[in-house]
Design an enzyme around this catalytic site. Sequence first.
Site, mmCIF file in Angstrom:
data_model
loop_
_atom_site.group_PDB
_atom_site.id
_atom_site.type_symbol
_atom_site.label_atom_id
_atom_site.label_comp_id
_atom_site.label_asym_id
_atom_site.label_seq_id
_atom_site.Cartn_x
_atom_site.Cartn_y
_atom_site.Cartn_z
ATOM 1 N N ASP A 178 0.844 -1.185 0.000
ATOM 2 C CA ASP A 178 0.000 0.000 0.000
ATOM 3 C C ASP A 178 0.890 1.250 0.000
ATOM 4 O OD1 ASP A 178 -3.067 0.734 0.399
ATOM 5 O OD2 ASP A 178 -1.941 2.066 1.731
ATOM 6 N N TYR A 311 -2.751 11.159 1.058
ATOM 7 C CA TYR A 311 -3.585 11.224 -0.140
ATOM 8 C C TYR A 311 -3.602 12.636 -0.720
ATOM 9 C CZ TYR A 311 -5.232 6.549 0.967
ATOM 10 O OH TYR A 311 -5.290 5.201 1.217
ATOM 11 N N HIS A 363 -4.870 -7.607 0.279
ATOM 12 C CA HIS A 363 -4.200 -6.325 0.466
ATOM 13 C C HIS A 363 -3.436 -6.245 1.782
ATOM 14 C CE1 HIS A 363 -3.607 -2.112 -0.528
ATOM 15 N NE2 HIS A 363 -3.970 -1.785 0.706
#
Length: 392
Positions: A178, A311, A363
């Site tokens: 990630d 982000y 994930h």
Amino acid sequence: MLSVTPFKVDIPQEKVDDLKRRLANARMPDPLTEDRDTREFGVSHAELTKLAKYWATDFDWRKQEQLLNRLPMFTATVQGHSMHFIHAVSPHARARPLILTHGWPGSFFEFQKIVEPLRNPEDSSMPAFHVVAPSIPGFGFSPNPISVKLVTVQFVAKLFVELMAGLGYDKFFAQGGDWGSMITRAMAINHPKHCIAIHLNLAMAPLPDAWSYFPQRMLYKLNPLWILTPQELEGERFSNYFWTYETGYYKIQGTKPYTIGVGLNDSPIGLLAWIAEKFRFDGREPDPEELLTNISIYWFTQSITSSFRLYKDNYNEFKFSKKQFISVPTGVAVFKDISQPPEAWLKYYYNLQQFTRMPSGGHFAALDAPKLLLADIRKFFSRQNIRVVSKL
């Protein structure tokens, strides 16, 4: 050497009581339809209700706190920023330093199943590592670096290189998934003299757009199976589905992080819904104890809003080109994840020396497939004929 302070998780009881009160008084919305309580609307009503009840009545934070405190944790100031990290020193003389980097919505807790086997393997013939697992700035017990204008992956990578140097590791290996994969990638690009080999369980590698790949691009558009195996095509379709239908969170966290952060910081039910949905996108049901421990770390540290800075501050900033070729030895483990690139595409962007397509796991590989991930990490780094000298 870096001045470090031992760290123990010790959440005040009034914060635990406050969480329980908020959960007991939560206003749960009704399902949107009578016959479609499915994940097409996000987290399902039935799943959220079940998890909320478990968090309020059955989940024992103090028990999880004790488990967390078995990890050797520390804090230190690096370039003026306070950082929390695991530092598990191996007893083996030939152990080599390895930094593990988590992502979102994970935390250092993701690695709790693999730290000890990496540090002190049950078989003496297996490689051993001095394991460092930091909390990314703004996550968990690493405070938000509020004075920093942009928390880019390059900024975090530099901090981590400085952390490793301060712990006595001038050269080291790195692993991540990630956001951890992007930070690990940044360490390899910008600090290859220190970060000398990397292993990723999430590797981005789009179809190359170079002229040398023009024939493959045309064939891909006409019929993907002319250049991909059925398994590779299935992975591409899964990735395309994810980026089309599962990235609403990415857009809002990358554009208006504070707006959504206000509600999630104040409502444990909102936080639970926001994170629980991400732990189920690939169809598997997470262990409720692990899920709620991870979410509780965000809740008690009030770090959900600051975690969104990655982000916002890196939005649309990722570039993949031959100019940023990863020259250090790279190993990639492909799980059922948001990116499952073909081996040939990975070789275009990375010095790929090991490629493993995993039979299971997703994930959050360190949590739901720790044995597979552990074996792949060991296999890759044991092949690296680079002597890493520790100053410990």
